[in-house]
Design an enzyme around this catalytic site. Structure first.
Site, mmCIF file in Angstrom:
data_model
loop_
_atom_site.group_PDB
_atom_site.id
_atom_site.type_symbol
_atom_site.label_atom_id
_atom_site.label_comp_id
_atom_site.label_asym_id
_atom_site.label_seq_id
_atom_site.Cartn_x
_atom_site.Cartn_y
_atom_site.Cartn_z
ATOM 1 N N HIS A 330 0.806 -1.230 -0.011
ATOM 2 C CA HIS A 330 -0.068 -0.043 0.093
ATOM 3 C C HIS A 330 0.965 1.188 0.028
ATOM 4 O O HIS A 330 1.775 1.231 0.695
ATOM 5 C CB HIS A 330 -0.877 -0.053 1.371
ATOM 6 C CG HIS A 330 -1.556 1.168 1.299
ATOM 7 N ND1 HIS A 330 -1.194 2.016 2.579
ATOM 8 C CD2 HIS A 330 -2.519 1.681 0.810
ATOM 9 C CE1 HIS A 330 -2.143 3.230 2.514
ATOM 10 N NE2 HIS A 330 -2.967 3.009 1.236
ATOM 11 N N ASN A 331 0.635 2.354 -0.696
ATOM 12 C CA ASN A 331 1.128 3.396 -0.838
ATOM 13 C C ASN A 331 2.881 3.146 -0.934
ATOM 14 O O ASN A 331 3.701 3.643 -0.221
ATOM 15 C CB ASN A 331 1.050 4.533 0.189
ATOM 16 C CG ASN A 331 -0.324 5.063 0.201
ATOM 17 O OD1 ASN A 331 -1.064 5.070 -0.794
ATOM 18 N ND2 ASN A 331 -0.537 5.882 1.195
ATOM 19 N N GLU A 360 1.330 0.064 -5.648
ATOM 20 C CA GLU A 360 0.264 0.943 -5.623
ATOM 21 C C GLU A 360 1.074 2.177 -6.237
ATOM 22 O O GLU A 360 2.234 2.712 -5.774
ATOM 23 C CB GLU A 360 -0.386 1.480 -4.335
ATOM 24 C CG GLU A 360 -1.487 2.408 -4.628
ATOM 25 C CD GLU A 360 -2.167 2.614 -3.300
ATOM 26 O OE1 GLU A 360 -3.244 3.390 -3.329
ATOM 27 O OE2 GLU A 360 -1.762 2.541 -1.814
ATOM 28 N N ASP A 362 0.017 6.330 -6.740
ATOM 29 C CA ASP A 362 -0.959 7.219 -6.391
ATOM 30 C C ASP A 362 -0.614 8.446 -7.176
ATOM 31 O O ASP A 362 0.380 9.275 -7.037
ATOM 32 C CB ASP A 362 -0.785 7.730 -4.928
ATOM 33 C CG ASP A 362 -2.370 8.120 -4.502
ATOM 34 O OD1 ASP A 362 -2.959 8.494 -5.207
ATOM 35 O OD2 ASP A 362 -2.437 8.128 -3.204
ATOM 36 N N HIS A 375 1.511 11.138 -1.939
ATOM 37 C CA HIS A 375 0.274 11.093 -1.179
ATOM 38 C C HIS A 375 -0.521 12.158 -1.180
ATOM 39 O O HIS A 375 -0.216 13.329 -0.625
ATOM 40 C CB HIS A 375 0.621 10.605 0.001
ATOM 41 C CG HIS A 375 -0.779 9.881 0.845
ATOM 42 N ND1 HIS A 375 -0.895 10.202 2.305
ATOM 43 C CD2 HIS A 375 -1.603 9.225 0.466
ATOM 44 C CE1 HIS A 375 -1.942 9.480 2.620
ATOM 45 N NE2 HIS A 375 -2.566 8.816 1.819
ATOM 46 N N GLU A 409 -4.172 4.608 -8.821
ATOM 47 C CA GLU A 409 -4.869 5.444 -8.130
ATOM 48 C C GLU A 409 -4.560 6.880 -9.055
ATOM 49 O O GLU A 409 -3.767 7.612 -8.539
ATOM 50 C CB GLU A 409 -4.612 5.714 -6.717
ATOM 51 C CG GLU A 409 -5.070 4.921 -5.705
ATOM 52 C CD GLU A 409 -6.932 4.928 -5.769
ATOM 53 O OE1 GLU A 409 -7.481 6.240 -5.681
ATOM 54 O OE2 GLU A 409 -7.563 4.032 -5.810
#
Length: 829
Positions: A330-331, A360, A362, A375, A409
């Site tokens: 994640h991230n 991931e 983003d 983020h 994302e």
């Protein structure tokens, strides 16, 4: 200006003698590493100036030199309190030549490409970006360090112990006279993590000081080493089976393997082990195994706790992707917290080198027209999307050939989305999946085997995959990002974010949509809707809290009892009706002895819908937005429910990451683990909460004896700080199997503590169980300090006497530390 601690002045002859002894020590270590006469090592031992690069304005020349132990690097420092600094080669993750790190690319000129190199460390320590005086010197540094790392990793456990103890003895010899006084002996024992009283030091000193001259030298030091490294627990085992003139014959070894290790092997296998691990040539020729050879065997893969066959890819890799647990991050771009931590391509490289298979990204609009990753709405730094894709391409398949999923994302404008698609197609080239495999519309996801060396994009898609075979035109349309789709309206944090992002609904570029093939992100509207509408290639994301509720809901029960009992104490039970539909199971029981007596139990049990959903479709779980410190949730309940992509913050050392590393330590650490059959069957009735009867239930007694530990590291580097170790043995799995037991603590002995503590665990679903050994330093006042741990799947555990390797909090192997245990799994049915 800084002070350097004063040293005693030496005469010229004393200095010559000291240099001669230092050269002898160096030669000993070079022989042990098999690197005598190596020109790269000789260069490192001489040392050289290197330009240390931290920023555009901070570039300083520092002298670096390999120490005589051939594994410690020394470099000068201008810091007042630390004029000299060292780091161990064992702390190095890798050495990269050229301008491969963000720092070197950003702060140095392209002309320095052949002179630049970087040292990357394990854990969170910052990279060391360096520039040598010439291309030749850069090659010496890179090649020399890589050789040391490789050769240190190739040492046997006994060689590592010998190397470590020898160099600790060298450090304890304060005056460098190759002799050891009683006080030096006591300091040496503290250095290797043993605190003993003066009487014991005096006793062991007198035993070894056969010349009665008041100090130990040469053969006396060797005798002390033999006493120190004696393994009483190994002696007892060996002596029981050494029935051939005090040695183990191949027949004796076969008896040990069959009786103690519960291995179904033949005499040829025993002979092979002797030929492979016996150190004494004369004994080996006679097919005999000495105690040293036996200890060598116990430290090799055949003697470790994990089945050697499970260290390679042993599972069927030809099933659909949704039948596998997939190591997921994640991230991924973050090195630290979610608020102000740095973003880095290095974070992607570290995750990939740990065989993470789902990353991931983003992605947001960059100010110069290039999409960036960070983020959003935080102070985390930004990195270019194209740089991330380049790093992913270079490192994706270094540790595993199986497919990598790029979880997008996307918060970008249409123009920058088009750039994203362009970068992925041009950089990843043919490795990127841009159309379904085969000429016809598939009916299920492809397998990891079919997708070897390929990249899958997970994200929004404008139309259904079937449209590719119907020649349907698509146009840009409004979508929201995946994590916005999966938010709950009643979540305070999410509602707050949604209110600030009302204008953030954006158009999706056709170019980006078209490369989403097997992982189309869709919103989850409930199991019934998913059954009727969601295709096999569509994936939903769940926030950890929502996923936990779904996993727990699977086992909730409501019981209604209406009893008309006329006082009869014994009644038989007969099931008279079972009715089942898609949402619930209704089971009615009647109990009777005669017609006048009636007792009815109506049991409503929620169907295990999450497991059935995950049988045919992929699910991704991600941490709550409240975890701003990059902490993690417990992944085990989600694995129990069959969730495949359980995304964790890889940058955070914690128990949850230990469990993740443990699950994926099997199957060649390829990042894919085949789910148990009862999580793959479309008619499965398995429920991890209620544990209804079925083939998944296999009641097993797991017996563990924690015997001893070896060479545990210090928690505090101070010489006076000695650990008081204890061991916790934990079972992680279905709720009924969760358990923990611990040994007593041993006072002041981290070198060779012994417990002989016996535990028994009763398991119901062993195929979902993980076994975790945790070693801690006992503290009566505050919480215990972590020393090391090892987590492995229960199905990978070998029976018998086994060594257990230990890993530090970052998941890196502690090269010399370990546990010695005896395990036995017994069918309890």
């Amino acid at each position: 200006m800084y002070c350097i601690r004063g040293q005693l002045e030496r005469t010229e002859s004393e200095e010559l003698l000291r240099n001669m002894r230092s050269k002898q020590v160096t030669n000993y270590n070079l022989r042990l590493l098999g690197m005598e006469g190596d020109s790269d090592l000789q260069f490192l031992l001489s040392g050289a100036d290197l330009l240390k690069v931290r920023s555009g304005s901070w570039k300083k020349t520092r002298f670096y030199k390999l120490q005589e132990d051939c594994k410690t690097m020394w470099h000068e420092s201008k810091k007042a309190l630390r004029p000299r600094q060292t780091f161990s080669v064992e702390d190095i993750e890798c050495v990269r030549s050229g301008r491969q790190t963000e720092g070197l690319r950003k702060y140095t000129e392209e002309a320095l490409e052949t002179r630049a190199f970087s040292i990357l460390f394990k854990g969170r320590r910052k990279n060391l970006d360096l520039v040598a005086a010439s291309e030749e010197e850069a090659k010496h540094w890179v090649s020399g360090l890589q050789k040391i790392i490789s050769n240190l990793n190739s040492l046997s456990q006994q060689q590592k112990t010998e190397h470590w103890i020898f160099n600790c003895l060298r450090k304890a010899d304060i005056n460098g006279d190759n002799k050891m006084s009683q006080e030096e002996l006591k300091n040496f024992l503290k250095n290797i993590n043993i605190e003993v009283d003066d009487d014991y030091v005096k006793l062991i000193f007198e035993v070894c000081d056969k010349s009665h001259c008041g100090f130990l030298e040469l053969e006396e030091i060797k005798h002390f080493y033999e006493i120190l490294t004696q393994r009483e627990e190994i002696d007892v085992i060996y002596e029981e089976y050494a029935k051939t003139n005090g040695l183990m014959s191949a027949f004796n070894l076969l008896e040990f393997l069959s009786k103690e290790q519960k291995e179904e092997v033949d005499l040829a296998h025993a002979v092979q082990l002797i030929e492979k691990y016996e150190l004494d040539e004369a004994a080996r020729e006679k097919q005999l195994m000495t105690k040293d050879g036996f200890l060598m065997y116990l430290h090799q893969p055949e003697g470790l706790i994990m089945k050697p066959s499970h260290k390679g890819v042993y599972q069927d890799m030809t099933q659909p992707l949704n039948h596998y647990f997939i190591s997921s991050s994640h991230n991924t771009y973050l090195l630290e917290d979610q608020i102000k931590g740095p973003s880095s391509t290095e974070a992607y490289i570290r995750a990939l080198m740990k065989s993470c298979r789902c990353l991931e990204l983003d992605v947001w609009d960059g100010s110069d027209g290039e999409p960036v990753i960070y983020h959003g709405y935080t102070l985390t730094s930004k990195i270019l999307f194209k740089d991330v894709i380049k790093a992913i391409k270079e490192y994706a398949f270094k540790t595993s050939n199986y497919p990598v999923i790029l979880s997008l994302e996307t918060h970008c404008s249409v123009d920058q989305q088009k750039l994203m698609a362009q970068h992925m197609t041009t950089i990843l080239e043919d490795a990127l999946i841009t159309k379904p495999l085969g000429d016809h519309m598939p009916m299920e996801l492809p397998s990891p085997e079919e997708l070897k060396g390929r990249f899958l994009v997970k994200g929004k898609r404008l139309n259904r995959l079937e449209a590719l075979f119907l020649d349907e035109d698509t146009e840009e349309e409004e979508v929201v990002t995946e994590e916005e789709d999966s938010r709950d309206d009643d979540d305070e944090e999410d509602a707050q974010r949604n209110s600030s992002k009302k204008s953030k609904t954006l158009n999706l570029a056709k170019e980006l949509s078209d490369i989403v093939i097997y992982c189309k992100s869709v919103k989850f509207h409930g199991f019934e809707h998913a059954r009727n509408n969601q295709s096999f290639y569509e994936i939903s994301s769940f926030k950890e809290g929502d996923a936990m509720k779904l996993a727990e809901k699977s086992g909730k029960m409501e019981t209604l009892v209406r009893c008309l009992d006329n006082g009869h104490q014994h009644m038989n039970k007969t099931r008279i009706k079972q009715k089942e539909n898609e949402r619930t199971r209704l089971i009615v029981y009647t109990t009777y002895r005669d017609t006048a007596s009636l007792s009815m139990i109506v049991l409503f049990c929620t169907a295990n819908e999450y497991i059935l959903h995950n049988e045919g479709k992929l699910s991704r779980i991600y941490p709550s937005g409240f975890r701003t410190d990059s902490s993690n949730y417990n992944p085990v309940p989600l694995w129990n429910a069959g969730c495949q992509i359980v995304a964790l913050n890889f940058q955070t050392p914690c128990t949850e990451m230990d469990l993740n590393q443990g699950l994926f330590s099997q199957n060649g650490m390829c990042g894919y683990v085949l789910k148990p059959f009862f999580l793959r069957h479309r008619d499965s009735e398995f429920d991890p909460i209620t544990l209804n009867r079925g083939p998944w239930l296999k009641h097993t007694e797991f017996r563990v004896m924690v015997i001893s530990a070896q060479q545990l590291p210090k928690v505090n580097p101070k010489i006076s700080s000695i650990v008081d170790p204890l061991v916790r043995v934990q079972i992680h799995g279905v709720p009924a199997d969760m358990a923990e037991k611990e040994t007593d603590y041993i006072v002041n002995n981290g070198f060779n503590p012994m417990w002989n503590s016996y535990f028994q665990f009763d398991l119901s679903v062993p195929k979902l169980a993980l076994v975790r050994f945790v070693v801690e330093d006992y503290d009566a006042v505050s919480s215990n300090d972590f020393i090391g741990q090892c987590t492995i799947p229960f199905t990978s555990v070998q029976n018998g006497y086994r060594h257990v390797p230990l890993f530090n909090k970052n998941g890196d192997l502690l090269s010399s530390a370990g546990l010695f245990v005896h395990t036995m799994a017994v069918d309890a049915e």
